[in-house]
Design a protein around this motif. Sequence first.
Motif, PDB file in Angstrom:
ATOM      1  N   GLU A 186      42.076  13.786  12.829  1.00  0.00           N
ATOM      2  CA  GLU A 186      41.646  12.898  11.743  1.00  0.00           C
ATOM      3  C   GLU A 186      40.499  12.033  12.216  1.00  0.00           C
ATOM      4  O   GLU A 186      40.288  11.854  13.412  1.00  0.00           O
ATOM      5  CB  GLU A 186      42.806  12.034  11.237  1.00  0.00           C
ATOM      6  N   ASP A 187      39.739  11.516  11.263  1.00  0.00           N
ATOM      7  CA  ASP A 187      38.610  10.674  11.619  1.00  0.00           C
ATOM      8  C   ASP A 187      39.122   9.403  12.267  1.00  0.00           C
ATOM      9  O   ASP A 187      40.054   8.776  11.749  1.00  0.00           O
ATOM     10  CB  ASP A 187      37.801  10.308  10.372  1.00  0.00           C
ATOM     11  N   PRO A 188      38.524   8.988  13.397  1.00  0.00           N
ATOM     12  CA  PRO A 188      38.963   7.720  13.999  1.00  0.00           C
ATOM     13  C   PRO A 188      38.491   6.544  13.152  1.00  0.00           C
ATOM     14  O   PRO A 188      37.607   6.685  12.302  1.00  0.00           O
ATOM     15  CB  PRO A 188      38.268   7.728  15.366  1.00  0.00           C
ATOM     16  N   SER A 189      39.077   5.376  13.411  1.00  0.00           N
ATOM     17  CA  SER A 189      38.580   4.157  12.753  1.00  0.00           C
ATOM     18  C   SER A 189      37.118   3.964  13.111  1.00  0.00           C
ATOM     19  O   SER A 189      36.691   4.303  14.222  1.00  0.00           O
ATOM     20  CB  SER A 189      39.354   2.933  13.257  1.00  0.00           C
ATOM     21  N   ASP A 190      36.366   3.374  12.206  1.00  0.00           N
ATOM     22  CA  ASP A 190      34.978   3.041  12.524  1.00  0.00           C
ATOM     23  C   ASP A 190      34.983   1.817  13.451  1.00  0.00           C
ATOM     24  O   ASP A 190      35.438   0.730  13.063  1.00  0.00           O
ATOM     25  CB  ASP A 190      34.190   2.743  11.254  1.00  0.00           C
ATOM     26  N   LEU A 191      34.499   2.012  14.662  1.00  0.00           N
ATOM     27  CA  LEU A 191      34.683   0.976  15.689  1.00  0.00           C
ATOM     28  C   LEU A 191      33.943  -0.320  15.383  1.00  0.00           C
ATOM     29  O   LEU A 191      34.470  -1.411  15.610  1.00  0.00           O
ATOM     30  CB  LEU A 191      34.269   1.513  17.057  1.00  0.00           C
ATOM     31  N   ALA A 192      32.717  -0.181  14.863  1.00  0.00           N
ATOM     32  CA  ALA A 192      31.941  -1.397  14.548  1.00  0.00           C
ATOM     33  C   ALA A 192      32.669  -2.204  13.472  1.00  0.00           C
ATOM     34  O   ALA A 192      32.788  -3.438  13.556  1.00  0.00           O
ATOM     35  CB  ALA A 192      30.546  -1.013  14.087  1.00  0.00           C
ATOM     36  N   THR A 193      33.203  -1.494  12.465  1.00  0.00           N
ATOM     37  CA  THR A 193      33.917  -2.188  11.378  1.00  0.00           C
ATOM     38  C   THR A 193      35.200  -2.813  11.914  1.00  0.00           C
ATOM     39  O   THR A 193      35.552  -3.950  11.576  1.00  0.00           O
ATOM     40  CB  THR A 193      34.246  -1.192  10.249  1.00  0.00           C
ATOM     41  N   LEU A 194      35.873  -2.067  12.770  1.00  0.00           N
ATOM     42  CA  LEU A 194      37.123  -2.581  13.340  1.00  0.00           C
ATOM     43  C   LEU A 194      36.846  -3.877  14.103  1.00  0.00           C
ATOM     44  O   LEU A 194      37.559  -4.880  13.950  1.00  0.00           O
ATOM     45  CB  LEU A 194      37.752  -1.532  14.258  1.00  0.00           C
ATOM     46  N   GLU A 195      35.783  -3.861  14.902  1.00  0.00           N
ATOM     47  CA  GLU A 195      35.443  -5.037  15.708  1.00  0.00           C
ATOM     48  C   GLU A 195      35.175  -6.249  14.810  1.00  0.00           C
ATOM     49  O   GLU A 195      35.677  -7.347  15.061  1.00  0.00           O
ATOM     50  CB  GLU A 195      34.181  -4.723  16.513  1.00  0.00           C
ATOM     51  N   GLU A 196      34.395  -6.013  13.742  1.00  0.00           N
ATOM     52  CA  GLU A 196      34.065  -7.111  12.844  1.00  0.00           C
ATOM     53  C   GLU A 196      35.311  -7.600  12.109  1.00  0.00           C
ATOM     54  O   GLU A 196      35.494  -8.807  11.910  1.00  0.00           O
ATOM     55  CB  GLU A 196      33.012  -6.644  11.840  1.00  0.00           C
ATOM     56  N   ALA A 197      36.156  -6.668  11.734  1.00  0.00           N
ATOM     57  CA  ALA A 197      37.378  -7.043  11.015  1.00  0.00           C
ATOM     58  C   ALA A 197      38.285  -7.883  11.907  1.00  0.00           C
ATOM     59  O   ALA A 197      38.883  -8.879  11.461  1.00  0.00           O
ATOM     60  CB  ALA A 197      38.127  -5.792  10.554  1.00  0.00           C
ATOM     61  N   ILE A 198      38.376  -7.508  13.165  1.00  0.00           N
ATOM     62  CA  ILE A 198      39.228  -8.265  14.094  1.00  0.00           C
ATOM     63  C   ILE A 198      38.661  -9.663  14.310  1.00  0.00           C
ATOM     64  O   ILE A 198      39.401 -10.668  14.295  1.00  0.00           O
ATOM     65  CB  ILE A 198      39.364  -7.506  15.437  1.00  0.00           C
ATOM     66  N   ALA A 199      37.336  -9.739  14.460  1.00  0.00           N
ATOM     67  CA  ALA A 199      36.717 -11.062  14.656  1.00  0.00           C
ATOM     68  C   ALA A 199      36.978 -11.939  13.434  1.00  0.00           C
ATOM     69  O   ALA A 199      37.372 -13.112  13.557  1.00  0.00           O
ATOM     70  CB  ALA A 199      35.218 -10.899  14.901  1.00  0.00           C
ATOM     71  N   ALA A 200      36.794 -11.383  12.238  1.00  0.00           N
ATOM     72  CA  ALA A 200      36.979 -12.168  11.007  1.00  0.00           C
ATOM     73  C   ALA A 200      38.451 -12.554  10.827  1.00  0.00           C
ATOM     74  O   ALA A 200      38.766 -13.688  10.436  1.00  0.00           O
ATOM     75  CB  ALA A 200      36.487 -11.375   9.804  1.00  0.00           C
ATOM     76  N   ALA A 201      39.358 -11.622  11.133  1.00  0.00           N
ATOM     77  CA  ALA A 201      40.789 -11.915  10.968  1.00  0.00           C
ATOM     78  C   ALA A 201      41.247 -12.949  11.995  1.00  0.00           C
ATOM     79  O   ALA A 201      42.086 -13.806  11.694  1.00  0.00           O
ATOM     80  CB  ALA A 201      41.601 -10.630  11.104  1.00  0.00           C
ATOM     81  N   THR A 202      40.697 -12.883  13.180  1.00  0.00           N
ATOM     82  CA  THR A 202      41.049 -13.875  14.214  1.00  0.00           C
ATOM     83  C   THR A 202      40.585 -15.263  13.760  1.00  0.00           C
ATOM     84  O   THR A 202      41.309 -16.247  13.897  1.00  0.00           O
ATOM     85  CB  THR A 202      40.411 -13.498  15.570  1.00  0.00           C
ATOM     86  N   ASP A 203      39.384 -15.321  13.217  1.00  0.00           N
ATOM     87  CA  ASP A 203      38.852 -16.572  12.660  1.00  0.00           C
ATOM     88  C   ASP A 203      39.759 -17.113  11.566  1.00  0.00           C
ATOM     89  O   ASP A 203      40.089 -18.301  11.532  1.00  0.00           O
ATOM     90  CB  ASP A 203      37.491 -16.284  12.013  1.00  0.00           C
TER      91      ASP A 203
END
Length: 560
Positions: A186-203
């Motif tokens: 299966e297609d992996p998660s998009d890493l750039a999006t994952l990184e941004e999502a984690i940063a925003a969710a942590t905030d």
Amino acid sequence: MYTVGSYLAARLSQIGLKHHFAVAGDYNLVLLDQLLTNKDLTQVYCSNELNCGFSAEGYARANGAAAAVVTYSVGALSALNAIGGAYAENLPVILISGAPNSNDHASKHLLHHTLGTHDFLYQLEIAKKLTCAAVSIISAADAPALIDHAIRTALREKKPAYIEIACNISAAACAAPGPVSAILSEDPSDLATLEEAIAAATDFLHGKQKPVLLIGSKLRAAGAEKEAIELADALGCSVAVMAAAKSFFPEDHPQFVGIYWGEISAPGAREIVDWSDAVICIGTIFNDYSTVGWTAEPHGPGVLTADTDRVHFEGHDFGCIHLRDFLAALALKVEKRDATMVEYARIRSERPTEPVAEPDAKLMRAEIVRQIRPLVTPETTVLAETGDSWFNGLQLRLPDGARFEVEMQWGHIGWSVPATFGYAVAAPERRIIALIGDGSFQLTAQEVAQMIRLKLPVIIFLMNNHGYTIEVEIHDGPYNNVKNWDYAGLIDAFNAEDGKGRGLRATNGGELAKAIDVALANRDGPTLIECVIDRDDCTADLISWGRQVATANARPPRAD
Ligand code: TPU
Ligand code: MG
């Protein structure tokens, strides 16, 4: 040498199926022969196609995926109801239908099991609406690509797929199957999006004091149960589950606060979720039932929704992220935030447990639940049917390892008999307990005969309250009365000359205890215990929930 049918069998086996469910018909007989040539697959027969679909649905719950094989129209149109259920419940069930001879397409021929017109496409068109991929095979050369496409899409999307095979094509030669990784990858998660999502969710979490996790029923389909525990451990906050997700988060985890279901939540669970300033909704489904008639749905800027492949919260929307990747990565970033646990410790209370009834006192619902409790071991799966069985089942405390299955999104009464059969075929090592109402049982009772045929030691608690009590609580009328059956006697009819099923009737606690002993000792077939209770002897939860759902149903049309 592969044929279209043996290719299909090989692929089903490669993805982990050991069985497929079937009802024979002349459009699929050659296909069934071809499937039988695969010695790693066992063909399991059902009494009708609706049950065949639900048996596969139950099998998929235990095994991850399943297949059902039916004949054209008269079979498939019944099975498609269960396929709609698999769609709603996020289960990859492959429905395989025999179909008209390829030469009859675009010919002058009229065929049996059709509408009596020259349209042989209607079934495919209907299936397209109810599956994530629907293919028609009328050429052996195309079969590998079409079969692979349907199965791969189902596994990726955790939704059912449909494959119809012209009856003269099933035994035609085709290419050999390649490595299974082509289907499973299966297609992996998009890493750039994952990184941004984690940063925003942590905030997002940084500014919050009182986060909670709310676990929904898509968590299992997303393959993220382990990662949800990781996030819970990292945050140290309270974890509530929605009713349809019971058992998807361990109930003996120290942060588990019980079921969040509006006014019928576990004691303290609603208060904690409502008090929270950051509700992390993980794989949740909010519908009229799960929100108790739209009275309990977390909303506003404090809600972060982590769905199967998408994360969104105020001002943010991130796609192409697998839920498990998001949860695991977030767990590594967050700080402990245990305010909701501190508060929960202050307000928590236990539901009162059921008092022990006198053995010869008239049987009551509460006594039945009390006697079922000790049967639920770590190796147990409980399947609870629509009706008060939902609410009875939800009151059972599950030790780690126990599983709980409900079909709350589709809500087809009668689901649980064939689903229990399918589940038991997939997981014969587990103790399988089904909770079923009398009205529901009458829809699909025949599948108990298949449990007898395969000697599956399932225990069925049939609550005979002489009616559709759940409907009584929502809106009563003469249509909620059910013709009584001799349910225990039915098992003798199903046994015929060779079966080892047991049917028992309990009208008081003493009889129920004895019946349970018989059930535990019977390893050669199912045991059905008919529990006779009053028509209105139901949970308080059903009454409260039914009132709210009825109010939601009764909203007048808007004036505009
Ligand atoms: O515990 P209790 O008495 O509520 O359960 P029982 O006896 O199984 O009655 C279930 C009543 C019920 C109905 C008739 N629950 N939902 N419905 C509506 C319904 C009708 N047809 C299908 C296929 N599914 C439904 N949910
Ligand atoms: Mg009933």
